[in-house]
Design a protein around this motif. Structure first.
Motif, short mmCIF file in Angstrom:
data_model
loop_
_atom_site.label_atom_id
_atom_site.label_comp_id
_atom_site.label_asym_id
_atom_site.label_seq_id
_atom_site.Cartn_x
_atom_site.Cartn_y
_atom_site.Cartn_z
N HIS A 1 -8.02 26.91 -3.13
CA HIS A 1 -7.45 27.52 -1.82
C HIS A 1 -8.07 26.59 -0.67
N ALA A 2 -9.22 26.09 -0.91
CA ALA A 2 -9.94 25.31 0.24
C ALA A 2 -9.63 23.90 0.15
N TRP A 3 -9.67 23.12 -0.93
CA TRP A 3 -9.58 21.75 -1.37
C TRP A 3 -8.14 21.37 -1.56
N THR A 4 -7.92 20.11 -0.83
CA THR A 4 -6.59 19.36 -1.11
C THR A 4 -6.92 17.96 -1.59
N LEU A 5 -6.48 17.46 -2.32
CA LEU A 5 -6.76 15.91 -2.75
C LEU A 5 -5.01 15.05 -2.43
N TYR A 6 -5.29 13.83 -1.65
CA TYR A 6 -4.41 13.07 -1.68
C TYR A 6 -4.41 11.75 -2.11
N ALA A 7 -3.42 10.96 -2.66
CA ALA A 7 -3.61 9.71 -2.98
C ALA A 7 -2.03 8.90 -2.85
N GLY A 8 -1.95 7.65 -2.38
CA GLY A 8 -0.76 7.10 -2.18
C GLY A 8 -1.03 5.54 -2.26
N THR A 9 0.02 4.91 -2.55
CA THR A 9 0.34 3.46 -2.52
C THR A 9 1.54 2.89 -1.80
N THR A 10 1.44 1.99 -1.09
CA THR A 10 2.64 1.49 -0.25
C THR A 10 2.64 -0.35 -0.86
N TRP A 11 3.98 -0.27 -0.87
CA TRP A 11 4.28 -1.86 -1.47
C TRP A 11 5.37 -2.34 -0.32
N ALA A 12 5.13 -3.55 0.42
CA ALA A 12 5.84 -4.18 1.41
C ALA A 12 6.47 -5.57 0.98
N ARG A 13 7.48 -5.92 1.13
CA ARG A 13 8.20 -7.16 0.64
C ARG A 13 7.94 -8.13 1.72
N TRP A 14 6.74 -8.88 2.02
CA TRP A 14 6.61 -9.78 2.99
C TRP A 14 7.22 -11.27 2.71
N SER A 15 7.36 -11.43 1.15
CA SER A 15 7.58 -12.76 0.77
C SER A 15 8.91 -13.21 1.18
N ARG A 16 9.68 -12.82 1.73
CA ARG A 16 10.92 -13.05 2.41
C ARG A 16 10.68 -14.12 3.44
N MET A 17 9.38 -13.91 3.97
CA MET A 17 9.21 -14.75 5.18
C MET A 17 8.52 -16.18 4.75
N LYS A 18 9.56 -16.88 4.83
CA LYS A 18 8.80 -18.28 4.45
C LYS A 18 8.68 -19.13 5.48
N ASN A 19 9.33 -19.05 6.71
CA ASN A 19 9.20 -19.74 7.70
C ASN A 19 9.95 -19.21 8.72
N ILE A 20 9.63 -19.44 10.01
CA ILE A 20 10.34 -18.88 11.15
C ILE A 20 10.73 -19.82 12.18
N THR A 21 12.12 -20.03 12.45
CA THR A 21 12.64 -21.34 13.35
C THR A 21 13.35 -20.57 14.53
N VAL A 22 13.05 -21.09 15.55
CA VAL A 22 13.74 -21.11 17.09
C VAL A 22 14.74 -22.07 17.25
N ASN A 23 15.82 -21.68 17.79
CA ASN A 23 16.90 -22.65 18.15
C ASN A 23 17.00 -22.40 19.60
N ASN A 24 16.69 -23.57 20.43
CA ASN A 24 16.90 -23.80 21.67
C ASN A 24 18.22 -24.52 22.07
#
Length: 426
Positions: free
Chosen positions: A274-297
């Motif tokens: 009634h008093a204690w609650t336990l939490y656990a979690g994991t997050t996966w993020a797909r950063w590998s799409r970012m190979k390079n960044i390009t600005v066109n002027n």
């Protein structure tokens, strides 16, 4: 078209990813003060208040009363720079992140026994870094200010008392200002490149919540990728005294395509008694799409030194996918007070080759404390604190002709965060 690698000027996505504000990559975690107290463990399975609009839209089905949740988190960051070296003279004060606040607001109302509607306004990504004007590594990033604000209308449906789903489209506005210096042999003074841009992108969040038993609840949330085409301008200001034929100043129309990554958040809420609650979690993020960044002027007319130097500006990123792991607990001290704590381990998406002063991030460990005070059944006030410590990391940058600048240093980052919020039920 001539392409030149110019780390002095760009990395919209890299700039977003500054370690001091951000948790996983450049994804801000501060959308819930109650979840902040448990290190965001159980964020997809708790559904304690209206901030579940972000944490797990399906969790709205557990909220049987109309309610509003709002709050603000304040973050004070510190960076120690050591072993700095480069071919420019300058200072290395660190502490390049100003005192920063992150607001949030949510609303949920049940429509009937099955359907629930909600709204959210929050900041999922953001950055505000500004080095001193004499920073030795200013050629690789001197100022970066990025802000994404999201509006999310949301609906949830409860199949029964045990299973619910939720969905919400997101309308996201991104705005950015990036500045860097550059130096050539033709002037003793620094030049400056300033890039500004903004756009609106669209995505969605989806959630599933399952009450597996009387004491166990499991949640899964998907946050979609969002595509942006930032449009704005690039301003090139050569150093005072630069001969006009060498490098021509100008303000050019600029565009940049970037994509914020999708992520999955899986968590479990386990009531021990009634008093204690336990939490656990994991997050996966797909950063590998970012190979390079390009600005066109557009319509760039450079000088004799590098006619097309600012036509295309590219920076390598080569980010990696990341995992975040968190565990937390809460203790119901009495009817009015709930105490919380949590521990989080968070990977950085950067690598040792491409890391720059814009994102000198390392893997981090976060300790959180929090409390909720309910003076009445209609009102809960939440407070939370965290201390974040990063592993020591190094940057080692150089760029090509016509600039030929170098900078290397070791970074050790930490931050303190404090949040306060409130939930009012009608």
């Amino acid at each position: 078209m001539k392409k030149i690698t110019l780390q002095t000027t760009i990395a919209i996505t890299a700039a977003i990813a500054s370690s001091q504000l951000l948790a996983n990559g450049y994804a801000l975690n501060e959308q819930s003060i109650s979840a902040m107290g448990t290190g965001f463990a159980g964020r997809a399975s708790s559904a304690d208040d209206a901030s579940t609009v972000f944490g797990n839209p399906a969790g709205m089905s557990r909220l049987k009363r109309q309610q509003v949740t709002g709050g603000i988190a304040a973050i004070d960051s510190k960076s120690d720079i050591s072993n700095a070296n480069g071919n420019r003279v300058g200072t290395n004060n660190g502490d390049m992140v100003p005192f920063t606040t992150v607001p949030m607001g949510f609303y949920v109302t049940p429509l009937d026994d099955k359907w629930t509607f909600g709204l959210g306004v929050y900041t999922p990504f953001g950055l505000n870094t500004e080095y001193e004007s004499t920073f030795q590594g200013r050629n690789f990033g001197s100022k970066s200010k990025i802000k994404v604000v999201t509006f999310q209308p949301t609906i949830s449906y409860a199949f029964n008392d045990n299973v619910s789903i939720g969905f919400g489209p997101t309308i996201n506005r991104i705005s950015s200002t990036l500045e860097s210096s550059f130096k050539t042999a033709f002037s003793p003074n620094d030049g400056q490149v300033r890039i500004k841009g903004d756009d609106i992108g669209y995505g969605y969040n989806f959630g599933l919540l399952v009450q597996a038993s009387e004491t166990t609840r499991v949640g899964l949330t998907y946050h979609s990728k969002v595509n942006y085409t930032l449009k704005g301008n690039t301003s090139v200001i050569p150093g005072a005294g630069t001969p006009a034929p060498v490098l021509l100043a100008g303000r050019y129309e600029a565009s940049l395509k970037i994509q914020t990554p999708e992520s999955w958040d899986l968590s479990v809420t386990q009531q021990l008694n009634h008093a204690w609650t336990l939490y656990a979690g994991t997050t996966w993020a797909r950063w590998s799409r970012m190979k390079n960044i390009t600005v066109n002027n557009a319509n760039v007319t450079g000088g004799a030194l590098a006619p097309d130097a600012f036509t295309t500006i590219t920076e390598e990123q080569n980010l990696r996918d990341t995992w975040t792991y968190s565990i937390g607990t809460s203790y119901q001290l009495n009817k009015q007070w709930m105490l919380r704590t949590g521990l989080t381990f968070d990977q950085s998406p950067t690598n040792n080759i491409d890391r720059s002063p814009r994102m000198p991030t390392g893997d981090r460990t976060i300790l959180s404390l929090g409390a909720g005070w309910s003076p009445t059944e209609d009102l809960t006030i939440d407070v939370a604190y965290f201390y974040r410590k990063e592993e020591k990391v190094s940057v080692n940058n150089s760029n090509q002709f016509p600039f030929g600048q170098t900078y290397s240093a070791d970074y050790k980052n930490s931050a303190n965060g404090l949040g306060i919020g409130a939930t009012y039920r009608f």
